[in-house]
Design a protein around this motif. Structure first.
Motif, PDB file in Angstrom:
ATOM      1  N   GLU A 190      29.916  37.289  31.163  1.00 21.66           N
ATOM      2  CA  GLU A 190      30.512  36.208  31.404  1.00 21.66           C
ATOM      3  C   GLU A 190      29.683  35.210  32.779  1.00 21.66           C
ATOM      4  O   GLU A 190      29.911  34.150  32.364  1.00 21.66           O
ATOM      5  CB  GLU A 190      31.817  36.562  31.872  1.00 21.66           C
ATOM      6  N   LEU A 191      29.126  35.964  33.567  1.00 20.72           N
ATOM      7  CA  LEU A 191      28.305  35.276  34.515  1.00 20.72           C
ATOM      8  C   LEU A 191      27.355  34.268  33.936  1.00 20.72           C
ATOM      9  O   LEU A 191      27.082  33.320  34.212  1.00 20.72           O
ATOM     10  CB  LEU A 191      27.663  36.029  35.508  1.00 20.72           C
ATOM     11  N   ARG A 192      26.621  34.835  32.753  1.00 22.77           N
ATOM     12  CA  ARG A 192      25.653  34.168  32.147  1.00 22.77           C
ATOM     13  C   ARG A 192      26.154  32.934  31.324  1.00 22.77           C
ATOM     14  O   ARG A 192      25.528  31.996  31.196  1.00 22.77           O
ATOM     15  CB  ARG A 192      25.039  35.049  30.841  1.00 22.77           C
ATOM     16  N   LEU A 193      27.406  32.938  30.889  1.00 20.98           N
ATOM     17  CA  LEU A 193      28.062  31.969  30.283  1.00 20.98           C
ATOM     18  C   LEU A 193      28.454  30.524  31.224  1.00 20.98           C
ATOM     19  O   LEU A 193      28.760  29.714  30.813  1.00 20.98           O
ATOM     20  CB  LEU A 193      29.353  32.494  29.345  1.00 20.98           C
ATOM     21  N   MET A 194      28.587  31.077  32.260  1.00 21.46           N
ATOM     22  CA  MET A 194      28.705  30.097  33.748  1.00 21.46           C
ATOM     23  C   MET A 194      27.453  29.426  33.754  1.00 21.46           C
ATOM     24  O   MET A 194      27.744  28.182  34.698  1.00 21.46           O
ATOM     25  CB  MET A 194      29.213  30.657  34.588  1.00 21.46           C
ATOM     26  N   VAL A 195      26.217  29.710  33.513  1.00 15.72           N
ATOM     27  CA  VAL A 195      25.107  29.017  33.690  1.00 15.72           C
ATOM     28  C   VAL A 195      25.163  27.644  33.171  1.00 15.72           C
ATOM     29  O   VAL A 195      24.737  26.567  33.698  1.00 15.72           O
ATOM     30  CB  VAL A 195      23.989  29.954  33.270  1.00 15.72           C
ATOM     31  N   GLU A 196      25.464  27.555  31.942  1.00 18.95           N
ATOM     32  CA  GLU A 196      25.263  25.975  31.254  1.00 18.95           C
ATOM     33  C   GLU A 196      26.194  25.052  31.704  1.00 18.95           C
ATOM     34  O   GLU A 196      25.756  23.995  32.093  1.00 18.95           O
ATOM     35  CB  GLU A 196      25.293  26.385  29.766  1.00 18.95           C
ATOM     36  N   PRO A 197      27.337  25.409  31.919  1.00 23.16           N
ATOM     37  CA  PRO A 197      28.497  24.472  32.600  1.00 23.16           C
ATOM     38  C   PRO A 197      27.910  23.939  34.016  1.00 23.16           C
ATOM     39  O   PRO A 197      28.076  23.015  34.231  1.00 23.16           O
ATOM     40  CB  PRO A 197      29.641  25.138  32.525  1.00 23.16           C
ATOM     41  N   GLY A 198      27.282  25.022  34.736  1.00 25.60           N
ATOM     42  CA  GLY A 198      26.678  24.649  35.997  1.00 25.60           C
ATOM     43  C   GLY A 198      25.703  23.561  35.906  1.00 25.60           C
ATOM     44  O   GLY A 198      25.732  22.755  36.629  1.00 25.60           O
ATOM     45  N   ARG A 199      24.731  24.052  35.100  1.00 24.15           N
ATOM     46  CA  ARG A 199      23.576  23.005  34.727  1.00 24.15           C
ATOM     47  C   ARG A 199      24.204  21.462  34.540  1.00 24.15           C
ATOM     48  O   ARG A 199      23.491  20.533  34.998  1.00 24.15           O
ATOM     49  CB  ARG A 199      22.645  23.511  33.650  1.00 24.15           C
ATOM     50  N   VAL A 200      25.168  21.600  33.500  1.00 24.42           N
ATOM     51  CA  VAL A 200      25.794  20.371  32.914  1.00 24.42           C
ATOM     52  C   VAL A 200      26.268  19.375  34.125  1.00 24.42           C
ATOM     53  O   VAL A 200      26.183  18.221  34.196  1.00 24.42           O
ATOM     54  CB  VAL A 200      26.343  20.655  31.873  1.00 24.42           C
ATOM     55  N   THR A 201      26.968  20.278  34.956  1.00 23.89           N
ATOM     56  CA  THR A 201      27.653  19.731  36.120  1.00 23.89           C
ATOM     57  C   THR A 201      26.401  18.908  36.959  1.00 23.89           C
ATOM     58  O   THR A 201      26.877  17.837  37.584  1.00 23.89           O
ATOM     59  CB  THR A 201      28.558  20.656  36.754  1.00 23.89           C
ATOM     60  N   ALA A 202      25.488  19.799  37.100  1.00 27.84           N
ATOM     61  CA  ALA A 202      24.418  19.316  38.069  1.00 27.84           C
ATOM     62  C   ALA A 202      24.012  18.143  37.588  1.00 27.84           C
ATOM     63  O   ALA A 202      23.301  17.293  38.288  1.00 27.84           O
ATOM     64  CB  ALA A 202      23.464  20.459  38.174  1.00 27.84           C
ATOM     65  N   ALA A 203      23.648  18.236  36.070  1.00 32.24           N
ATOM     66  CA  ALA A 203      23.020  16.864  35.631  1.00 32.24           C
ATOM     67  C   ALA A 203      23.856  15.450  35.798  1.00 32.24           C
ATOM     68  O   ALA A 203      23.172  14.649  36.010  1.00 32.24           O
ATOM     69  CB  ALA A 203      22.534  17.373  34.116  1.00 32.24           C
ATOM     70  N   SER A 204      24.970  15.998  35.882  1.00 32.26           N
ATOM     71  CA  SER A 204      26.076  14.664  35.622  1.00 32.26           C
ATOM     72  C   SER A 204      25.974  14.100  36.954  1.00 32.26           C
ATOM     73  O   SER A 204      25.930  12.900  37.379  1.00 32.26           O
ATOM     74  CB  SER A 204      27.376  15.280  35.383  1.00 32.26           C
ATOM     75  N   LEU A 205      25.698  14.879  38.081  1.00 34.18           N
ATOM     76  CA  LEU A 205      25.793  14.377  39.496  1.00 34.18           C
ATOM     77  C   LEU A 205      24.373  13.738  39.786  1.00 34.18           C
ATOM     78  O   LEU A 205      24.243  12.508  40.428  1.00 34.18           O
ATOM     79  CB  LEU A 205      26.058  15.442  40.580  1.00 34.18           C
ATOM     80  N   ALA A 206      23.224  14.373  39.155  1.00 38.50           N
ATOM     81  CA  ALA A 206      21.867  13.735  39.454  1.00 38.50           C
ATOM     82  C   ALA A 206      21.848  12.344  38.851  1.00 38.50           C
ATOM     83  O   ALA A 206      21.172  11.544  39.233  1.00 38.50           O
ATOM     84  CB  ALA A 206      20.971  14.687  38.671  1.00 38.50           C
ATOM     85  N   ALA A 207      22.582  12.236  37.444  1.00 44.13           N
ATOM     86  CA  ALA A 207      22.558  10.811  36.832  1.00 44.13           C
ATOM     87  C   ALA A 207      23.453  10.002  37.842  1.00 44.13           C
ATOM     88  O   ALA A 207      22.793   8.688  37.992  1.00 44.13           O
ATOM     89  CB  ALA A 207      23.311  11.094  35.445  1.00 44.13           C
ATOM     90  N   VAL A 208      24.379  10.067  38.393  1.00 47.98           N
ATOM     91  CA  VAL A 208      25.130   9.378  39.411  1.00 47.98           C
ATOM     92  C   VAL A 208      24.236   9.110  40.443  1.00 47.98           C
ATOM     93  O   VAL A 208      24.115   7.939  40.959  1.00 47.98           O
ATOM     94  CB  VAL A 208      26.485  10.088  39.880  1.00 47.98           C
ATOM     95  N   ARG A 209      23.725   9.943  41.259  1.00 45.26           N
ATOM     96  CA  ARG A 209      22.663   9.794  42.157  1.00 45.26           C
ATOM     97  C   ARG A 209      21.492   8.860  41.994  1.00 45.26           C
ATOM     98  O   ARG A 209      21.349   7.947  42.648  1.00 45.26           O
ATOM     99  CB  ARG A 209      22.061  11.184  42.710  1.00 45.26           C
ATOM    100  N   ALA A 210      21.070   8.875  40.519  1.00 46.18           N
ATOM    101  CA  ALA A 210      19.873   7.844  40.476  1.00 46.18           C
ATOM    102  C   ALA A 210      20.583   6.541  40.072  1.00 46.18           C
ATOM    103  O   ALA A 210      19.721   5.795  40.345  1.00 46.18           O
ATOM    104  CB  ALA A 210      19.264   8.458  38.968  1.00 46.18           C
ATOM    105  N   ALA A 211      21.786   6.406  39.897  1.00 50.93           N
ATOM    106  CA  ALA A 211      22.161   4.964  39.500  1.00 50.93           C
ATOM    107  C   ALA A 211      22.860   4.412  40.715  1.00 50.93           C
ATOM    108  O   ALA A 211      23.028   3.288  40.585  1.00 50.93           O
ATOM    109  CB  ALA A 211      23.288   5.587  38.418  1.00 50.93           C
ATOM    110  N   ILE A 212      23.354   5.099  41.674  1.00 56.64           N
ATOM    111  CA  ILE A 212      24.163   4.389  42.740  1.00 56.64           C
ATOM    112  C   ILE A 212      23.638   3.392  43.421  1.00 56.64           C
ATOM    113  O   ILE A 212      22.102   3.706  44.008  1.00 56.64           O
ATOM    114  CB  ILE A 212      24.885   5.856  43.576  1.00 56.64           C
ATOM    115  N   ARG A 213      24.324   2.574  43.794  1.00 54.86           N
ATOM    116  CA  ARG A 213      23.656   1.297  44.626  1.00 54.86           C
ATOM    117  C   ARG A 213      24.566   0.295  44.908  1.00 54.86           C
ATOM    118  O   ARG A 213      25.736   0.425  44.158  1.00 54.86           O
ATOM    119  CB  ARG A 213      22.567   0.510  43.914  1.00 54.86           C
ATOM    120  N   PRO A 214      24.528  -0.437  45.916  1.00 58.85           N
ATOM    121  CA  PRO A 214      25.484  -1.436  46.059  1.00 58.85           C
ATOM    122  C   PRO A 214      25.598  -2.370  44.802  1.00 58.85           C
ATOM    123  O   PRO A 214      24.553  -2.524  44.206  1.00 58.85           O
ATOM    124  CB  PRO A 214      24.989  -2.293  47.328  1.00 58.85           C
TER     125      PRO A 214
END
Ligand code: MG
Ligand code: MG
Length: 283
Positions: A14-38
């Motif tokens: 089950e822990l292994r199954l939680m790896v991918e949702p963690g990665r996808v969540t991280a990617a979503s925040l990385a995308a926001v971080r790259a785009a955020i600006r005034p």
């Protein structure tokens, strides 16, 4: 206590199954971080996160929360958590928390970051807000580091509160406060599961920290009061005195060989190295 926490420990599979949702969540925040600006709106940030999750085969788990229609929460300035993306345009110097989560294959990730936008006209304001965000983020890493060696879950909150108390800014007169109205949680098939994860000292030891425990640790800190109220939209939690706030969160798994910071792009290596903890590489 033992009865209530029965069943909170996941199997290695089950822990292994939680790896991918963690990665996808991280990617979503990385995308926001790259785009955020005034000039960008919080709704545009929402759509960027949505695209990042969808394109990786995930689904926003925030959209599964009854009554909530968006992919992320965007909480600006004195909004602490649960801010709803809207046409609000971000301005220089804004301190913005973004909270995101992905469901992949019926398992969940949950993570939040805070970003302070540049404002050349107000360097002192920006510096104060960055300090607040840095202290919040570092308190999270201290909590995660403690999880790696803790016997019981309450040690995590102890480490977070200790760090906030000891931070030099307190001596400079700042009164950082850790929210007690909102706390972290277990995570797995649901985004929010037992056990509760306190970001401060509590008397009860909480469940044993052992392989299979997966928790979302998420300190929410203001530069003033810890009193909060919910705005008229019935979601957004704001500080009662209008003080600025920060929110950082990671989903962290305990397994046989150590911990995985599931929602950190590097598995937590850079955040934990200064604290002498080496997370086990995520497979
Ligand atoms: Mg969250
Ligand atoms: Mg959470």
């Amino acid at each position: 206590m033992i009865g209530r926490n029965k069943g909170i420990y996941k199997t290695p599979a089950e822990l292994r199954l939680m790896v991918e949702p963690g990665r996808v969540t991280a990617a979503s925040l990385a995308a926001v971080r790259a785009a955020i600006r005034p000039g960008i709106t919080t709704l545009e940030l929402n759509d960027i996160a949505e695209q990042a999750i969808r394109s990786r085969g995930g689904v926003s788990n925030f959209q599964m929360v009854p009554g909530y229609a968006h992919t992320v929460c965007t909480s600006v300035n004195d909004d602490i958590v649960h801010g709803i993306p809207s046409g609000r345009t971000l301005e220089p110097g804004d301190i913005v928390s973004i909270d995101s989560g992905a469901d992949v294959g019926g398992w969940n990730g949950d993570s939040a970051i805070t970003i302070v936008l540049d404002d050349p006209a107000r360097p002192d304001v920006v510096a104060a807000r960055r300090l607040l965000s840095d202290v919040t983020e570092q308190s999270l890493w201290h909590g995660i580091a403690r999880l790696a060696t803790a016997r019981h879950l309450n040690e995590v909150g102890e480490a977070i509160e200790e760090f906030v108390e000891e931070h030099p800014s307190v001596a400079q007169g700042a009164t950082y406060g850790i929210l007690t109205d909102y706390i972290g949680h277990g995570i797995g098939r649901s985004m929010h599961e037992a056990p509760p994860v306190f970001n401060y000292r509590v008397r009860q030891r909480g469940p044993e920290v052992k392989p299979g425990l997966v928790v979302a640790i998420e300190p929410m800190i203001t530069a003033g009061t810890t009193d909060t109220y919910v705005r008229e939209d019935e979601w957004t939690v704001a500080s009662a005195d209008g003080s600025m706030s920060s929110h950082w969160e990671h989903s962290v798994a305990v397994h046989e060989d150590g911990i995985w910071v599931l929602t950190a792009e590097d598995g937590g290596a850079s955040g934990l190295a200064p604290l002498g903890i080496t997370p086990v590489p995520i497979p």
